[in-house]
Design a protein around this motif. Structure first.
Motif, short mmCIF file in Angstrom:
data_model
loop_
_atom_site.label_atom_id
_atom_site.label_comp_id
_atom_site.label_asym_id
_atom_site.label_seq_id
_atom_site.Cartn_x
_atom_site.Cartn_y
_atom_site.Cartn_z
N ILE A 1 0.87 -1.03 0.05
CA ILE A 1 -0.08 0.04 -0.09
C ILE A 1 1.01 1.22 -0.06
N LEU A 2 1.97 1.37 0.91
CA LEU A 2 2.83 2.51 0.72
C LEU A 2 3.60 2.69 -0.47
N ALA A 3 4.11 1.49 -1.04
CA ALA A 3 4.52 1.78 -2.29
C ALA A 3 3.51 2.32 -3.48
N SER A 4 2.10 1.86 -3.47
CA SER A 4 1.32 2.23 -4.38
C SER A 4 0.97 3.64 -4.23
N LEU A 5 0.96 4.44 -2.70
CA LEU A 5 0.97 5.85 -2.67
C LEU A 5 1.99 6.35 -3.24
N ASP A 6 3.31 5.86 -3.14
CA ASP A 6 4.41 6.63 -3.75
C ASP A 6 4.20 6.75 -5.16
N VAL A 7 3.87 5.61 -5.76
CA VAL A 7 3.69 5.59 -7.26
C VAL A 7 2.33 6.45 -7.70
N GLY A 8 1.41 6.22 -7.07
CA GLY A 8 0.17 7.30 -7.24
C GLY A 8 0.55 8.67 -7.03
N ARG A 9 1.31 9.12 -6.17
CA ARG A 9 1.93 10.54 -6.01
C ARG A 9 2.74 10.75 -7.38
N MET A 10 3.73 10.19 -7.63
CA MET A 10 4.46 10.24 -9.15
C MET A 10 3.61 10.52 -10.29
N GLN A 11 2.57 9.55 -10.20
CA GLN A 11 1.74 9.58 -11.41
C GLN A 11 0.99 10.98 -11.53
N ALA A 12 0.50 11.24 -10.24
CA ALA A 12 -0.37 12.46 -10.20
C ALA A 12 0.49 13.80 -10.57
N GLU A 13 1.81 13.74 -10.12
CA GLU A 13 2.76 14.81 -10.58
C GLU A 13 3.03 14.85 -12.14
N MET A 14 3.12 13.61 -12.52
CA MET A 14 3.46 13.73 -14.32
C MET A 14 2.38 13.69 -15.14
N GLU A 15 1.36 13.21 -14.67
CA GLU A 15 0.31 12.99 -15.71
C GLU A 15 -1.22 13.31 -14.90
N GLY A 16 -1.14 13.90 -13.63
CA GLY A 16 -2.35 14.15 -13.10
C GLY A 16 -3.25 15.07 -13.95
N PHE A 17 -2.73 16.15 -14.71
CA PHE A 17 -3.28 17.11 -15.24
C PHE A 17 -4.13 16.53 -16.42
N GLU A 18 -3.28 15.50 -16.90
CA GLU A 18 -4.06 14.87 -18.35
C GLU A 18 -4.93 14.02 -17.97
N LEU A 19 -4.79 12.99 -16.84
CA LEU A 19 -5.93 12.22 -16.43
C LEU A 19 -6.93 12.74 -16.07
N VAL A 20 -6.58 13.80 -15.06
CA VAL A 20 -8.01 14.45 -14.63
C VAL A 20 -9.01 15.22 -15.54
N HIS A 21 -8.18 15.75 -16.52
CA HIS A 21 -8.69 16.28 -17.73
C HIS A 21 -9.55 15.46 -18.49
N ALA A 22 -9.09 14.23 -18.72
CA ALA A 22 -9.85 13.28 -19.53
C ALA A 22 -11.17 12.71 -18.70
N GLN A 23 -10.82 12.74 -17.33
CA GLN A 23 -11.94 12.45 -16.21
C GLN A 23 -13.15 13.35 -16.51
N VAL A 24 -12.58 14.54 -16.59
CA VAL A 24 -13.77 15.76 -16.74
C VAL A 24 -14.55 15.53 -18.13
N GLU A 25 -13.57 15.36 -19.25
CA GLU A 25 -14.09 15.23 -20.60
C GLU A 25 -15.18 13.93 -20.58
N ALA A 26 -14.89 12.78 -19.86
CA ALA A 26 -15.62 11.69 -20.22
C ALA A 26 -16.95 11.95 -19.24
N ALA A 27 -17.03 12.41 -18.10
CA ALA A 27 -18.16 13.04 -17.49
C ALA A 27 -19.07 13.82 -18.12
N MET A 28 -18.46 14.93 -18.87
CA MET A 28 -19.02 15.74 -19.56
C MET A 28 -19.92 15.11 -20.74
#
Length: 925
Positions: A629-656
């Protein structure tokens, strides 16, 4: 290339940047279809129509692609050249090749030369796929060099732009950890729009010499450029303009690494406030130094300290002479019966399983190495001063914060319909709880959020009762399960004007993703805390406050309207920013189940909270935390910093996209009604007047206005659908239709609504599947009606009427019984004493309301007092807490519920309540 296309046909739809990536993909696909028809047609009239349509699409795409590295500007000049020469066969091949590269993302892995007409990309893409399969990771890009794009802001010529791009290209080496391409824009506005529409941008080089205005009509910037004018920017020095641009880029994309390139006096420039620049380069600095500096900055965000340490540990030949037989997989690999566990999970999870805190690993309870570093990176990513990993969910994170900050008999203002962990946290801490009522949405059997007026009035009650010093914390849910989001900054600012040292705990269990979108971020706790701290330290705020104070002092301080009907401002000399947020990382970002975080922005943390916080953390955290779980939190943080903008943007697009179809399809509208902003936020809390983020004519262009101004807004990624017209209640619809028939999982319903949540893993294919399922269900309801007899239709009509008209009003919190109240003038109660009083069986009894027994007691004048939490699911909030007086409204609500699951209620016995004798003189626990 058609120069006139830029000015004569401005593509104002760039203003709808929420859907720009879908628009980009759909336009390229439509262009491919048009070209395919054009090269096969012989009808000249139809050919002329297609040529015009292709011209429009190319014009549109050229503007979008101006902000992307692939296809390059040179590629687009080649495309225009083929089009203008009428070489449609060659153009068709080039565009198909380009679209394949975009869809497969092969441009990230290798150079795609569009000037070559022999289309051998299909075989190369097949080879890429086969190589991934051979590695055993068909969906993984882990073996490839991660790709990003570098934005250069410089008013250079096209020739100079190509020289710079080629210079950076020539610096690539196979051993580099990353590969990148270059995007060049020539103005202030273009730099901002590039940040909005191109998620691949991870680094930015700003040069001094660039104008303010773009050649395009960029309506998406209206909100961000409010208060700025072309004249004011052009009058600024080049250095000031660069610093302002850097600050605005940081607000949009704080994760992007920024660098300044100047030909001015670099030493004097370096002495200015350049907080968002990682480094300043003199213009003569060679490209190789810039190249290595950029890669090093990207690498700093890409690191995952604990995950890397765990991977290294798993490779070591270790002798295990302590706990955990499963460590290194020994108890499994030696087993004759349990080998299928390795077949399912693979060996690595067992090689990485250990209870050791040495050998390159770390202790979660007292981190000093990679866990400490991973938590520091998390704080950077989420804008906190400190961040802490939690491996047993946000329920535990909430209890840690409450126990760390609250002593017995401290008063806490709590949202009554918050998560049950907060209520139990109050019991453990011994808090005196003052419950706040959210505004009800009776038509949908759900609550909204707590109005600021209600919070301020409660604080004023304590101020006038002389108990404001005992009020320690305000605890609210942001955003709620149903997606109602507070104006966090406004709430904190006005509360701090009444109590300058108030502590805030924002339960953002469902809002961790919000830090990575420029529209969402200002309504997060950590961003608001940082913004307020900077604001209160400025001379500009001090002048504003002094003017406000002079006006405020002339008013009557005893008149409620003085405090409640106007905005309040805290004293900058007294205010302290003390803000905590809890995130269920696993709910909205990448993490294994129960992976959560606590984020802290507390000016007094080290002086007043650090020691009790660590004690509380020790109390609730296992001495054997799950390292995966700790390792996944570490990777999740890295992913959010590197591509969080893109992924959240796509999430909003999908909902819309989902909302758009549900708003407009006749059959779907017949049975399913998507709740809009105005359905979930009453007009009194929508200062913008925005009723819906979507308009059939203007599209999705009102969301920013609402999110900037309104007291409450609705997160569009949470799609709540009213299903009363189906005649099926929410729980049955979830289980019998969605899950059992079609395998669609949801976990939130009310009596007549279901909630669909998009997340960073939601694809356009998933949205299409959901829409297809809803269409099938709607047709099924149509067939049901057509085939029903007259009596059966009456049954359906009664069910629909029950779910759309006969909805019991949601009850407010009644009151704590006097036996558990410690103040006559204010409403807080001792929930801990009530909770533990019920542990002695002789203090309680059961009363049934089904047979009228409980009602009879109430009519005789008895205060019937709950001895336990009573939580119907759905909707999942407590309608009774220990020590609360049962009211007629609560009984009516419980009787009208048609759900099977009511926690704390035993149908065969009734409600657990206190005996009258137990309430005569209860002990204080």
């Amino acid at each position: 290339m058609q120069e006139t296309s830029h000015t004569e046909t401005p593509y104002t739809a760039l203003g709808f940047y929420h859907k720009i990536s879908q628009l980009r993909a759909d336009t390229w696909n439509a262009l491919t279809r048009d070209l395919g028809q054009l090269v096969r047609l012989k009808d000249e009239s139809r050919m002329r129509q297609l040529v015009k349509a292709i011209d429009v699409k190319l014009t549109r795409l050229e503007i979008i692609e101006d902000y992307h590295a692939f296809p390059s500007k040179e590629d687009f000049r080649h495309i225009w050249s083929l089009f203008q020469r009428g070489e449609y066969d060659a153009l068709d091949k080039v565009v198909r090749r380009l679209v394949r590269a975009l869809i497969s993302e092969s441009y990230r892995r290798r150079h795609v030369d569009l000037s070559e007409t022999d289309a051998d990309d299909e075989s190369l893409e097949t080879l890429d796929a086969l190589n991934q399969l051979r590695r055993g990771h068909p969906a993984s890009n882990s073996a490839a060099q991660p790709y990003f794009e570098l934005l250069i802001v410089d008013n250079c010529s096209a020739q100079e732009e190509e020289v710079v791009r080629e210079a950076f290209h020539n610096l690539r080496r196979p051993e580099d950890r990353f590969v990148y391409d270059v995007v060049t824009v020539r103005s202030f506005e273009d730099a901002l729009i590039a940040m909005l529409v191109n998620p691949n941008i991870q680094a930015c080089l700003i040069r001094f010499d660039f104008p303010f205005k773009s050649k395009y009509n960029l309506s998406a910037l209206r909100r961000y450029l409010e208060g700025l004018s072309e004249q004011s920017l052009e009058e600024q020095s080049e250095a000031d303009r660069s610093i302002l641009l850097s600050s605005m880029i940081h607000e949009l994309r704080p994760e992007v690494d920024q660098f300044l390139v100047t030909s001015a006096d670099v030493e004097s420039t370096a002495s200015r406030d350049l907080r968002h620049f990682k480094r300043i380069f003199y213009r003569e600095t060679d490209y190789i130094e810039q190249h290595h500096t950029i890669l090093r900055a990207i690498d700093d965000r890409f690191r995952t300290p604990f995950f890397d340490a765990l991977r290294e540990y798993s490779k070591k030949p270790t002798g295990v002479f302590h706990a955990m037989p499963i460590s290194r997989g020994k108890s499994i690999t030696r087993s004759h019966w349990a080998g299928h566990m390795i077949d399912f999970y693979g060996i690595n999870i067992f090689l990485a399983e250990t209870s050791a805190t040495s050998g390159g690993l770390d202790s979660l309870l007292q981190p000093y190495g990679p866990i400490k570093k991973a938590q520091e990176y998390a704080a950077r990513a989420f804008g906190a001063r400190q961040s802490f990993f939690v491996t047993n969910g946000t329920s535990t994170a909430n209890k840690i914060v409450v126990q760390a900050l609250i002593k017995p008999r401290d008063i806490v203002l709590v949202d009554r319909d918050c998560h049950k962990s907060h209520h139990y946290g109050m019991v453990l801490a011994g808090a005196h709880v003052s419950y706040l009522d959210s505004y009800p949405l009776n038509d949908y059997s759900m609550y909204g959020a707590v109005p600021l007026h209600e919070i301020k009035k409660t604080l004023l009650d304590h101020k006038r009762a002389g108990t404001l010093d005992k009020v320690k914390m305000l605890l609210l849910t942001n955003c709620t399960f149903d997606g109602v989001v507070y104006n966090v900054r406004r709430v904190m600012e006005e509360c701090l004007a009444i109590k300058p040292d108030l502590v805030f705990l924002w339960d953002e269990a469902w809002f961790a993703f919000a830090s990575f979108n420029p529209t969402y971020r200002p309504r997060t706790a950590m961003h608001a805390a940082r913004t307020l701290r900077d604001r209160y330290r400025s001379e500009e705020y001090r002048r504003e406050y002094e003017a406000w104070k002079a006006e405020f002092d002339a008013l009557d301080p005893d008149d409620d309207a003085t405090w409640l009907e106007r905005p309040l401002m805290p004293d900058p000399d007294r205010v302290r920013i003390r803000v905590y947020a809890t995130h269920s990382t696993h709910k909205t970002l990448t993490s294994l189940r129960q992976g959560s975080m606590i984020h802290v922005y507390d000016q007094d943390f080290r002086q007043r909270a650090e020691a009790p916080f660590h004690e509380a953390y020790m109390t609730h955290t296992s001495t054997s935390p799950n390292y995966q779980i700790l390792a996944s939190l570490d990777v999740g943080r890295m992913q959010a910093e590197m591509e969080g903008f893109e992924l959240v943007h796509a999430q909003v697009e999908a909902a819309m996209s989902l909302r758009e179809q549900l708003y407009s399809h006749p059959l779907l509208q017949k049975y399913f009604r998507v709740l809009k902003n105005s359905d979930m936020v009453p007009a009194a809390y929508r200062e913008s007047g925005v009723e819906s983020y979507y308009d059939p004519v203007t599209g999705w262009n009102q969301m920013e206005e609402a999110w900037a101004r309104d007291e409450f807004v609705v997160d569009p990624t949470r799609v709540t659908i009213a299903i009363g017209n189906t005649g099926v209640d929410g729980d049955a619809f979830k289980n019998e239709y969605l899950m059992n028939k079609y395998g669609i999982q949801i976990n939130k319903t009310s009596r007549n609504t279901v909630l669909f949540m998009t997340n960073i893993g939601t694809s356009r294919g998933a949205i299409a599947y959901l829409l297809d399922v809803l269409m099938k269900i709607a047709k099924e309801f149509d067939y049901r009606w057509e085939e029903s007899s007259r009596p059966e239709r009456k049954i359906i009509e009664r069910r629909v009427h029950s779910l759309t008209r006969e909805l019991p009003p949601l009850p407010d919190f009644s009151r704590f019984h006097d036996a558990f109240r410690r103040g006559a003038e204010t409403a807080e109660g001792d929930i801990r004493s009530a909770y533990f009083l019920s542990y002695d069986e002789e203090n309680t009894e059961y009363l049934s309301f089904d047979n009228g027994e409980l009602q009879a007691q109430m009519r005789e004048g008895r205060d019937v007092v709950a001895a336990s939490f009573v939580i119907p699911y759905p909707p999942g909030f407590p309608v009774l807490v220990p020590g609360q007086v049962v009211s007629e409204a609560i009984l009516h609500f419980l009787q009208a519920l048609d759900v099977k699951e009511i926690h704390g209620y035993r149908p065969e016995l009734g409600l657990l309540v206190f005996t009258e004798g137990a309430l005569a003189d209860p002990p204080v626990y």
